[in-house]
Design an enzyme around this catalytic site. Structure first.
Site, short mmCIF file in Angstrom:
data_model
loop_
_atom_site.label_atom_id
_atom_site.label_comp_id
_atom_site.label_asym_id
_atom_site.label_seq_id
_atom_site.Cartn_x
_atom_site.Cartn_y
_atom_site.Cartn_z
N HIS A 184 1.88 4.07 -3.23
CA HIS A 184 2.04 5.51 -3.04
C HIS A 184 3.45 5.99 -3.41
O HIS A 184 3.61 6.96 -4.14
CB HIS A 184 1.74 5.89 -1.59
CG HIS A 184 0.30 5.77 -1.21
ND1 HIS A 184 -0.72 6.19 -2.02
CD2 HIS A 184 -0.29 5.28 -0.08
CE1 HIS A 184 -1.87 5.97 -1.41
NE2 HIS A 184 -1.63 5.42 -0.23
N HIS A 189 0.84 -1.20 0.00
CA HIS A 189 0.00 0.00 0.00
C HIS A 189 0.87 1.25 0.00
O HIS A 189 0.71 2.13 -0.85
CB HIS A 189 -0.90 -0.03 1.24
CG HIS A 189 -1.88 1.10 1.34
ND1 HIS A 189 -3.25 0.90 1.40
CD2 HIS A 189 -1.71 2.45 1.42
CE1 HIS A 189 -3.85 2.08 1.49
NE2 HIS A 189 -2.93 3.04 1.52
N GLU A 190 1.79 1.34 0.96
CA GLU A 190 2.56 2.57 1.16
C GLU A 190 3.74 2.71 0.20
O GLU A 190 3.93 3.79 -0.39
CB GLU A 190 3.07 2.63 2.62
CG GLU A 190 1.98 2.56 3.67
CD GLU A 190 1.01 3.73 3.62
OE1 GLU A 190 1.32 4.75 2.99
OE2 GLU A 190 -0.08 3.61 4.21
N GLU A 240 -6.08 6.04 -3.60
CA GLU A 240 -6.31 5.25 -2.39
C GLU A 240 -7.05 3.95 -2.70
O GLU A 240 -6.88 2.96 -1.99
CB GLU A 240 -7.09 6.07 -1.36
CG GLU A 240 -6.28 7.19 -0.73
CD GLU A 240 -5.08 6.70 0.06
OE1 GLU A 240 -4.95 5.48 0.29
OE2 GLU A 240 -4.25 7.54 0.43
#
Length: 492
Positions: free
Chosen positions: A308, A303-304, A339
Site C-alpha cells: 500500500h 501488506h501495509e 487489496e
C-alpha cells in the site's frame, strides 16, 4: 491507549532508494491511501490553520488543489506538526519527540535506481527538483512525493472516511449484552456520524462468486490442523510483546530503506490486524497488538508498507495521480487489484500460505447478507471456536447497521479473496514490478499505461527483487489452497 513513534536511524545515510519529503498536503496523502477497505483506512484529522511562511503548500479556501507547479514547492517546513492518534473521536494526544537523522546527509542521486526487477520499466526524464537542507533542523525527513494534480471539492475533502463512520460507538456495551445473552441478542449499534442509508445500500451487495473456493480453503485448514485456533498457533507462532513489535517494524523498514518515513504505533483498538493511515499529513502504520504474531507480522508489513505505502508513493509520480488524471486515462478501479496484491504479500514466504483470513472474510460477508448477527455468530462456529474472534468477524460484516437482527452486510471485505484469485488467475501474464511501479492501478491497465508512466524514483519492495522466487511463491499459494488454473479460468 496506543503508543506511537517515528522510527529512524540517527546517523546512518539513507538508502539509495530514498529521497526526501519535507511536507505533503493532506489531500495528496489522502488520495494516496484511500483504497476504501478496512486494512487501509484513511483517518484524516482536521489540520490547524497553516502559516503561509511555514509551508509552501497553501490550502485554497474553496477547494483542495495540488496541480500548480511552483519554484517554492520543495522549500522545507521548519516546524513539525503535532501527531495525533487516529481515533474516531478526536482527542488530543501526547506530542512525542520526533528524532531526526543527521542533517548533513549527502544529496540523493537525481535518478534513483529501481530496487528489484526492471523488466518492462522504461525510464522517462523528469525535471530536476530543488532541495534545501538546513543543518540541525528538527524536522523528520520523509520520502519526496510530487504534488499530485488534484482538484477536490472541499466537502469531499472534509468528509469522514466511511470506514471510520461505520465503526459503532457502543461496541463494548453491546458486546457485554451479547455475551450475557448466551449469544442470542442482536446488537443495536450506534454511530457518532451515521452514514446515509443510500450509501450503505451500495455496500450491501454480497457476492457468492467465490464462495465455493472460500469454504474449501477453510475446510482444508481444518483438516490439517483440527481447528482455527491450532492453525493460528502452528502457523502464526506466539504473540509478540510491544518491544518485539517495535523491533520487527524497525528491522523491516531498514530492509525497505524507509526508516524514519512512517509514524508507527501499536494499539488494541482496531477491527483489522493492521492499517496504513494518514494523520496530520503523516503516513501512520497502526498494528493491532492482539493479533501481532511471530510469523505473521512481517506479512502485515509487506501488506501495509511494501504494497500500500510503496504503491501510493509511486502513484504520486504518475500522470493519473489525481482523480482528474484517472478519468483522463480511463483507469479501472484500483480494487480488487490493490487489496488482492497486498493480501498475497501477507502470506508470501509463509511455511503454510493458507488464505484463511481472506476466505473467512468473504464467507462471513456473504452469510451476513442473509442472517441476523446472532445467526451469523453461531454459523461461524463451524470454522472458529473462540467467541471473541467470532464477535470481531461479525462486527466487521455487520458494521454500518443499527438493528443487526436484520439481514445485511458491509461487503467491502470480499475484495481480498476476489483480488487474490484474479491476480493468481493471470499471474503468468502480470509484470509484477511494473504493477508496483505504476502506483494505484489495476493489473488490467498495466500494459496500456506503461508507455505513459514516469519511472524515475519509483520504489519496488525488497521481496520483489527476485522474480523467480516470487513466481515460485505464487505457485506455492496455488498448491497449498488447492487452486488450479482450470478452475480459475472457469470462475474469473
Amino acid at each position: 491507549m496506543s503508543k506511537k513513534y517515528i522510527l529512524n536511524s540517527a546517523d546512518k545515510p539513507l538508502s539509495p532508494s530514498q529521497v526526501y519529503m519535507e511536507k505533503i498536503s493532506s489531500s495528496v496523502l489522502k488520495d494516496l491511501f484511500s483504497t476504501g477497505t478496512s486494512s487501509f483506512n484513511v483517518l484524516l484529522q482536521a489540520e490547524e490553520k497553516k502559516n503561509p511562511k511555514q509551508s509552501p503548500y497553501k490550502r485554497p479556501k474553496t477547494s483542495v488543489k495540488c496541480g500548480t507547479t511552483s519554484s517554492r514547492r520543495n522549500r522545507p517546513v521548519m516546524a513539525p506538526k503535532k501527531l495525533r492518534a487516529p481515533e474516531s473521536v478526536c482527542k488530543p494526544a501526547q506530542t512525542n519527540r520526533v528524532l531526526s537523522g543527521n542533517s548533513n546527509h549527502s544529496k540523493p542521486a537525481r535518478n534513483i535506481a529501481v530496487v528489484g526487477s526492471t523488466m518492462g520499466l522504461t525510464p522517462r526524464a523528469v525535471p530536476q527538483l530543488r532541495k534545501t537542507c538546513t543543518p540541525n533542523s528538527p524536522r523528520t525527513k520523509l520520502p519526496l512525493l510530487h504534488k499530485a494534480a488534484i482538484t477536490r471539492v472541499v466537502e469531499n475533502a472534509k468528509k469522514l472516511c466511511i470506514l471510520t463512520a461505520i465503526k459503532p460507538s457502543n461496541v463494548q456495551k453491546e458486546k457485554a449484552a451479547f455475551f450475557k445473552s448466551d449469544f442470542n441478542y442482536n446488537p443495536q449499534f450506534e454511530y457518532g456520524n451515521p452514514v446515509a442509508p443510500v450509501v450503505l445500500a451500495r455496500h450491501n451487495n454480497a457476492s457468492d462468486r467465490f464462495l465455493t473456493q472460500a469454504v474449501r480453503i477453510m475446510e482444508l485448514a481444518l483438516q490439517r490442523y483440527g481447528s482455527y485456533e491450532k492453525f493460528e498457533q502452528a502457523t502464526g507462532g506466539h504473540l509478540l510483546t510491544k518491544s518485539r513489535v517495535w523491533h520487527n517494524i524497525k528491522k523491516y523498514m531498514e530492509k525497505e530503506g524507509c526508516l524514519g518515513e512512517i509514524v508507527a504505533q501499536v494499539t488494541d483498538d482496531l477491527l483489522s490486524r493492521a492499517s496504513m493511515t494518514v494523520v496530520n499529513s503523516r503516513p501512520t502504520l497502526t498494528i493491532n497488538i492482539s493479533t501481532a504474531r511471530e510469523h505473521w507480522l512481517e506479512g502485515m508489513l509487506r501488506h501495509e508498507i511494501g504494497t500500500h505505502y510503496f504503491r501510493g508513493i509511486n502513484n504520486c509520480h504518475q500522470p493519473w495521480s489525481s482523480g482528474v488524471g484517472r478519468k483522463k486515462h480511463n483507469l479501472k478501479p484500483l480494487n480488487p487489484t490493490e487489496e488482492g496484491l497486498a493480501s498475497i504479500h501477507s502470506v508470501l514466504f509463509r511455511k503454510d500460505p493458507t488464505l484463511w483470513r481472506a476466505a473467512l472474510l468473504y464467507y462471513t460477508v456473504y452469510q451476513a447478507g442473509h442472517m441476523s448477527f446472532s445467526q451469523l455468530f453461531h454459523d461461524l462456529g463451524r470454522f472458529v471456536q473462540d467467541p471473541n474472534t467470532r464477535w470481531d468477524y461479525c462486527v466487521r460484516a455487520k458494521r454500518g447497521q443499527t438493528d443487526t437482527a436484520q439481514p445485511g452486510c458491509f461487503s467491502k471485505d470480499q475484495v481480498y479473496l476476489d483480488g487474490i484469485l484474479q491476480i493468481l488467475r493471470y499471474r503468468d501474464k502480470i509484470n509484477f514490478p511494473l504493477l508496483m511501479a505504476l502506483g494505484k492501478v489495476s493489473f488490467e491497465d498495466v500494459d496500456r499505461l506503461k508507455a505513459l508512466a514516469q519511472m524515475d524514483n519509483v520504489r519496488i519492495p525488497h521481496f520483489m527483487q527476485d522474480q523467480a522466487r516470487y513466481a515460485e511463491q505464487l505457485e506455492k499459494i496455488m498448491s497449498v489452497n488447492q487452486l488450479t488454473d482450470e478452475e480459475l479460468k472457469a470462475i474469473v
